[in-house]
Design a protein around this motif. Structure first.
Motif, PDB file in Angstrom:
ATOM      1  N   GLN A 107       9.122  10.599  -5.218  1.00  0.00           N
ATOM      2  CA  GLN A 107       8.473  11.535  -6.128  1.00  0.00           C
ATOM      3  C   GLN A 107       9.296  12.819  -6.148  1.00  0.00           C
ATOM      4  N   LEU A 108       9.148  13.600  -7.205  1.00  0.00           N
ATOM      5  CA  LEU A 108       9.811  14.898  -7.271  1.00  0.00           C
ATOM      6  C   LEU A 108       8.755  15.969  -7.477  1.00  0.00           C
ATOM      7  N   PHE A 109       8.783  16.978  -6.593  1.00  0.00           N
ATOM      8  CA  PHE A 109       7.931  18.140  -6.762  1.00  0.00           C
ATOM      9  C   PHE A 109       8.750  19.206  -7.467  1.00  0.00           C
ATOM     10  N   VAL A 110       8.283  19.615  -8.649  1.00  0.00           N
ATOM     11  CA  VAL A 110       8.958  20.608  -9.487  1.00  0.00           C
ATOM     12  C   VAL A 110       8.084  21.861  -9.508  1.00  0.00           C
ATOM     13  N   PRO A 111       8.544  22.969  -8.908  1.00  0.00           N
ATOM     14  CA  PRO A 111       7.706  24.173  -8.852  1.00  0.00           C
ATOM     15  C   PRO A 111       7.590  24.883 -10.200  1.00  0.00           C
ATOM     16  N   ARG A 112       6.662  25.815 -10.262  1.00  0.00           N
ATOM     17  CA  ARG A 112       6.522  26.660 -11.453  1.00  0.00           C
ATOM     18  C   ARG A 112       7.834  27.389 -11.711  1.00  0.00           C
ATOM     19  N   GLY A 113       8.127  27.600 -12.998  1.00  0.00           N
ATOM     20  CA  GLY A 113       9.344  28.313 -13.367  1.00  0.00           C
ATOM     21  C   GLY A 113      10.552  27.413 -13.536  1.00  0.00           C
ATOM     22  N   PHE A 114      10.356  26.109 -13.433  1.00  0.00           N
ATOM     23  CA  PHE A 114      11.434  25.149 -13.617  1.00  0.00           C
ATOM     24  C   PHE A 114      11.266  24.423 -14.940  1.00  0.00           C
ATOM     25  N   PHE A 123       0.861  -1.179   0.000  1.00  0.00           N
ATOM     26  CA  PHE A 123       0.000   0.000   0.000  1.00  0.00           C
ATOM     27  C   PHE A 123       0.896   1.227   0.000  1.00  0.00           C
ATOM     28  N   LEU A 124       0.607   2.174  -0.901  1.00  0.00           N
ATOM     29  CA  LEU A 124       1.367   3.411  -1.018  1.00  0.00           C
ATOM     30  C   LEU A 124       0.414   4.587  -0.836  1.00  0.00           C
ATOM     31  N   LEU A 125       0.671   5.436   0.148  1.00  0.00           N
ATOM     32  CA  LEU A 125      -0.081   6.670   0.303  1.00  0.00           C
ATOM     33  C   LEU A 125       0.597   7.698  -0.607  1.00  0.00           C
ATOM     34  N   GLU A 126       0.079   7.824  -1.815  1.00  0.00           N
ATOM     35  CA  GLU A 126       0.710   8.622  -2.865  1.00  0.00           C
ATOM     36  C   GLU A 126       0.695  10.116  -2.568  1.00  0.00           C
ATOM     37  N   TYR A 127      -0.409  10.611  -2.002  1.00  0.00           N
ATOM     38  CA  TYR A 127      -0.550  12.056  -1.855  1.00  0.00           C
ATOM     39  C   TYR A 127      -1.539  12.374  -0.741  1.00  0.00           C
TER      40      TYR A 127
END
Length: 189
Positions: free
Chosen positions: A110-117, A26-30
């Motif tokens: 996971q990778l969080f990529v912000p706006r402007g990248f 089981f993976l709690l994705e988000y």
């Protein structure tokens, strides 16, 4: 979930909760609340995308400009990639810097990529499935990008040159210097 800020301001590696037993896993994705508390990201994801690719494919480096700029949360459902983020925000202390991390179905990162990248990835296993959420809708006229092999960025995609497979569109992207010459301010990103 474990959240670690990368060397790029506002870009995070996310390690979700993962449980495994004799039944499976089981993976709690988000979890929106926890994600916001740990990253400061207050947007909503409004678009979900998924791609399947073979070993050697490089997708990127892409972004959306202006009002269609997108933050992304990227994960691998099957296989393995090298995920790459480049800070293209001219007013950022990490402008022009590159971060890469291996994302796989095995490590669940996971990778969080912000706006402007700028964002891209290389595929390190056949039949790799990449899934990502975006906080804004796609707009063709706002699409932009940089060549994967830009000399100034000098990204190691973990592939041999003769293994790399690109789309025709990605072959036509500009270098990082030209990309920045057309953007007057980071608001354009």
């Amino acid at each position: 979930m474990k959240v670690t800020e990368t060397s790029l301001k506002g870009c995070y590696v996310i390690e979700p909760l993962f449980f495994k037993d004799n039944r499976g896993c089981f993976l709690l994705e988000y979890n929106k609340k926890e994600f916001q508390e740990k990253t400061g990201f207050t947007g909503d994801f409004v678009l979900g995308n998924q791609s399947t690719s073979q070993y050697g494919v490089v997708r990127g480096l892409h972004l959306q400009r202006g009002e269609f700029a997108q933050a992304k949360l990227v994960r691998v459902v099957k296989g393995k990639i090298l995920d790459v983020a480049v800070d293209a925000r001219k007013d950022s202390e990490t402008f022009g810097e590159v971060f890469s991390v291996e994302l796989s179905a095995d490590n669940n990162k996971q990778l969080f990529v912000p706006r402007g990248f700028l964002h891209g990835f290389s595929v390190l296993e056949d039949d790799t499935i990449v899934s990502y959420k975006c906080d804004n809708y796609y707009n063709l006229d706002s699409e932009d990008g940089v060549l994967f092999d830009d000399k100034d960025l000098n990204i190691d995609w973990k592939l041999k040159e003769d293994e790399i497979v690109l789309s025709d569109k990605d072959r036509m992207l500009k270098d990082f210097l030209s990309f920045n010459d057309i953007s007057k301010t980071s608001e354009n990103l």
